[in-house]
Design a protein around this motif. Structure first.
Motif, PDB file in Angstrom:
ATOM      1  N   ARG A  51     -23.390  16.750 142.293  1.00  0.00           N
ATOM      2  CA  ARG A  51     -24.157  17.219 143.167  1.00  0.00           C
ATOM      3  C   ARG A  51     -25.802  17.273 142.826  1.00  0.00           C
ATOM      4  N   PHE A  52     -25.897  16.095 142.497  1.00  0.00           N
ATOM      5  CA  PHE A  52     -27.861  16.466 141.383  1.00  0.00           C
ATOM      6  C   PHE A  52     -28.006  14.794 141.720  1.00  0.00           C
ATOM      7  N   ASP A  53     -29.138  14.870 141.951  1.00  0.00           N
ATOM      8  CA  ASP A  53     -29.901  13.444 142.176  1.00  0.00           C
ATOM      9  C   ASP A  53     -30.220  13.106 140.780  1.00  0.00           C
ATOM     10  N   ILE A  54     -29.769  12.251 139.548  1.00  0.00           N
ATOM     11  CA  ILE A  54     -30.412  11.918 138.429  1.00  0.00           C
ATOM     12  C   ILE A  54     -31.498  10.847 138.326  1.00  0.00           C
ATOM     13  N   LEU A  55     -32.138  12.051 137.698  1.00  0.00           N
ATOM     14  CA  LEU A  55     -33.833  11.559 137.318  1.00  0.00           C
ATOM     15  C   LEU A  55     -33.617  10.321 136.218  1.00  0.00           C
ATOM     16  N   PRO A  56     -34.652   9.002 136.154  1.00  0.00           N
ATOM     17  CA  PRO A  56     -34.513   7.918 135.730  1.00  0.00           C
ATOM     18  C   PRO A  56     -33.877   8.162 133.539  1.00  0.00           C
ATOM     19  N   HIS A  57     -33.633   7.420 133.150  1.00  0.00           N
ATOM     20  CA  HIS A  57     -33.733   7.639 132.336  1.00  0.00           C
ATOM     21  C   HIS A  57     -34.944   6.937 130.836  1.00  0.00           C
ATOM     22  N   LEU A  58     -35.071   8.077 129.997  1.00  0.00           N
ATOM     23  CA  LEU A  58     -36.120   7.658 129.333  1.00  0.00           C
ATOM     24  C   LEU A  58     -35.459   7.751 127.283  1.00  0.00           C
ATOM     25  N   PRO A  59     -35.347   6.275 127.106  1.00  0.00           N
ATOM     26  CA  PRO A  59     -34.576   6.358 126.211  1.00  0.00           C
ATOM     27  C   PRO A  59     -35.316   7.590 124.893  1.00  0.00           C
ATOM     28  N   PRO A  60     -34.610   7.717 123.998  1.00  0.00           N
ATOM     29  CA  PRO A  60     -35.123   8.954 123.179  1.00  0.00           C
ATOM     30  C   PRO A  60     -35.643   8.011 121.888  1.00  0.00           C
ATOM     31  N   GLU A  61     -35.808   8.738 120.873  1.00  0.00           N
ATOM     32  CA  GLU A  61     -36.544   7.843 119.318  1.00  0.00           C
ATOM     33  C   GLU A  61     -35.325   7.974 118.615  1.00  0.00           C
ATOM     34  N   ASP A  62     -34.442   8.475 119.181  1.00  0.00           N
ATOM     35  CA  ASP A  62     -33.034   8.609 117.801  1.00  0.00           C
ATOM     36  C   ASP A  62     -31.872   8.993 118.892  1.00  0.00           C
ATOM     37  N   PRO A  63     -31.023   7.440 119.472  1.00  0.00           N
ATOM     38  CA  PRO A  63     -30.138   7.470 120.262  1.00  0.00           C
ATOM     39  C   PRO A  63     -29.228   8.377 119.674  1.00  0.00           C
ATOM     40  N   THR A  64     -28.820   8.833 118.350  1.00  0.00           N
ATOM     41  CA  THR A  64     -27.747   9.546 117.645  1.00  0.00           C
ATOM     42  C   THR A  64     -28.328  10.600 118.324  1.00  0.00           C
ATOM     43  N   GLU A  65     -29.300  10.977 119.583  1.00  0.00           N
ATOM     44  CA  GLU A  65     -29.536  12.927 119.227  1.00  0.00           C
ATOM     45  C   GLU A  65     -28.274  12.820 120.510  1.00  0.00           C
ATOM     46  N   GLY A  66     -27.678  12.891 122.259  1.00  0.00           N
ATOM     47  CA  GLY A  66     -27.138  12.912 122.818  1.00  0.00           C
ATOM     48  C   GLY A  66     -26.015  13.407 121.840  1.00  0.00           C
ATOM     49  N   ASP A  67     -25.023  12.055 120.753  1.00  0.00           N
ATOM     50  CA  ASP A  67     -23.919  11.864 120.447  1.00  0.00           C
ATOM     51  C   ASP A  67     -23.966  13.317 119.719  1.00  0.00           C
ATOM     52  N   ARG A  68     -24.386  14.064 119.175  1.00  0.00           N
ATOM     53  CA  ARG A  68     -24.501  15.157 118.445  1.00  0.00           C
ATOM     54  C   ARG A  68     -24.398  16.612 119.145  1.00  0.00           C
ATOM     55  N   GLU A  69     -25.100  15.973 120.230  1.00  0.00           N
ATOM     56  CA  GLU A  69     -25.571  17.166 121.176  1.00  0.00           C
ATOM     57  C   GLU A  69     -23.671  17.235 122.583  1.00  0.00           C
ATOM     58  N   LEU A  70     -23.257  15.993 122.467  1.00  0.00           N
ATOM     59  CA  LEU A  70     -21.803  16.602 122.736  1.00  0.00           C
ATOM     60  C   LEU A  70     -20.812  16.847 122.012  1.00  0.00           C
ATOM     61  N   MET A  71     -21.239  16.342 120.844  1.00  0.00           N
ATOM     62  CA  MET A  71     -20.162  16.771 119.859  1.00  0.00           C
ATOM     63  C   MET A  71     -20.238  18.664 119.579  1.00  0.00           C
TER      64      MET A  71
END
Length: 332
Positions: A260-280
């Protein structure tokens, strides 16, 4: 005692101490006398109500936590009825793990102190009582999650982003989603009012319930905030990570939500593990270790659901998870 000194004395990290910069402790702060009644209104379980009332801060006994409580309460009062700026909102940091029960409940007292003002604001805006009650029930939900993850009563060991926004009138729960009033910012400044869609961890992400929630929100905010005409709806979440499509069925609720969304381009974060912790934390509802996840950590994670198995398999393959931003394709 000033709040920065208080934050240092109770053990907040240097980085987290900066979150209290610019906040002031009120001259005559008063905790609500009808706290138990207000906690019940916020959907707080009786056991957590009892624990919080027993951890009532006292200016003489708990001067540091008293200062922190009222600095946070003052921020909520200061920003009452204001939408988020395009620069966003920095959530309240988790309290140190060594915090006393008073410290574990300090953010909750800061929120509860503002509940009477929020109810008055909602009434003035024409917000139904049912929406108000559903919105502030986030406090009870956070306490439930806190007890589930950490095995103790409180709210403090979890960083708090949504609850402060709900108690200042910037975020509302309407059906399956909650919606944050905010601004869309482009290079030349603010370009319009938008609603940011969030997905509370309250069960299945049913497609029909989601669509009804969005439709009701659009109609409601047009009445409650006519001075904020909507330019669109946006979502920033781990749920929009296209990598989930490598593990989940196309007909799954998560993947149907993504389409249902148009997903915007990905901007890699400084800490690549940030999203891992958020999903966890947000997706799997697990305690996130302070260190980078190790193979031993992954070995100990439950593997009962497709999402749990996908989380571990992806990390073992050397990948990372990323929260992504999307614009809702159809909403008016």
């Amino acid at each position: 005692m000033d709040v920065l000194s208080a934050a240092e004395r109770v053990g907040f990290t240097k980085r987290d101490q900066t979150r209290f910069e610019g906040l002031e402790v009120g001259t005559d702060p008063q905790l609500p006398e009808n706290a138990e009644e207000l906690l019940a209104y916020c959907g707080v379980h009786p056991a957590d109500r009892h624990a919080m009332l027993a951890a009532r801060p006292d200016p003489d006994r708990d001067p540091e936590w008293w200062a922190i409580t009222w600095a946070l309460a003052g921020e909520v009062e200061r920003d009452l009825d204001l939408a988020l700026p395009s620069t966003g909102f920095r959530g309240w940091p988790a309290v140190p793990r060594s915090a006393s029960p008073v410290g574990l409940f300090a953010p909750a007292w800061a929120l509860l102190a503002n509940l009477p003002r929020l109810r008055e604001l909602h009434a003035q805006r024409g917000v139904p009582e049912s929406v108000t009650a559903a919105t502030v029930a986030a406090l009870g939900g956070v306490m439930h999650t806190h007890r589930h993850i950490f095995g103790c009563a409180g709210v403090g060991l979890m960083p708090l982003w949504g609850p402060p926004l709900r108690f200042r009138g910037a975020d509302y729960e309407i059906g399956r989603h909650d919606f944050t009033r905010t601004h869309m910012g482009l290079g030349d400044g603010v370009s319009g009012h938008v609603l940011s869609i969030h997905i509370p961890p309250t069960g299945r992400l049913d497609a029909q319930e989601s669509e009804e929630s969005v439709a009701t929100a659009v109609e409601s905010f047009e009445r409650w905030y006519p001075e904020e005409p909507l330019a669109g709806l946006v979502c920033h979440s781990w749920l929009l990570d296209p990598q989930l499509g490598e593990y989940l069925r196309p007909e799954s609720n998560i993947m149907r939500f993504q389409t249902r969304f148009d997903i915007l381009p990905h901007l890699p974060p400084e800490d690549p593990t940030e999203g891992d912790r958020e999903l966890m934390r947000l997706g799997l509802h697990l305690d996130v270790p302070d260190h980078q996840l190790t193979d031993e950590d992954l070995d100990n994670l439950p593997q009962d659901t497709t999402l749990q198995r996908a989380f571990v398999k992806h990390l073992r393959a050397g990948g990372h998870w990323y929260p992504r931003t999307g614009m809702l394709k159809t909403w008016s």
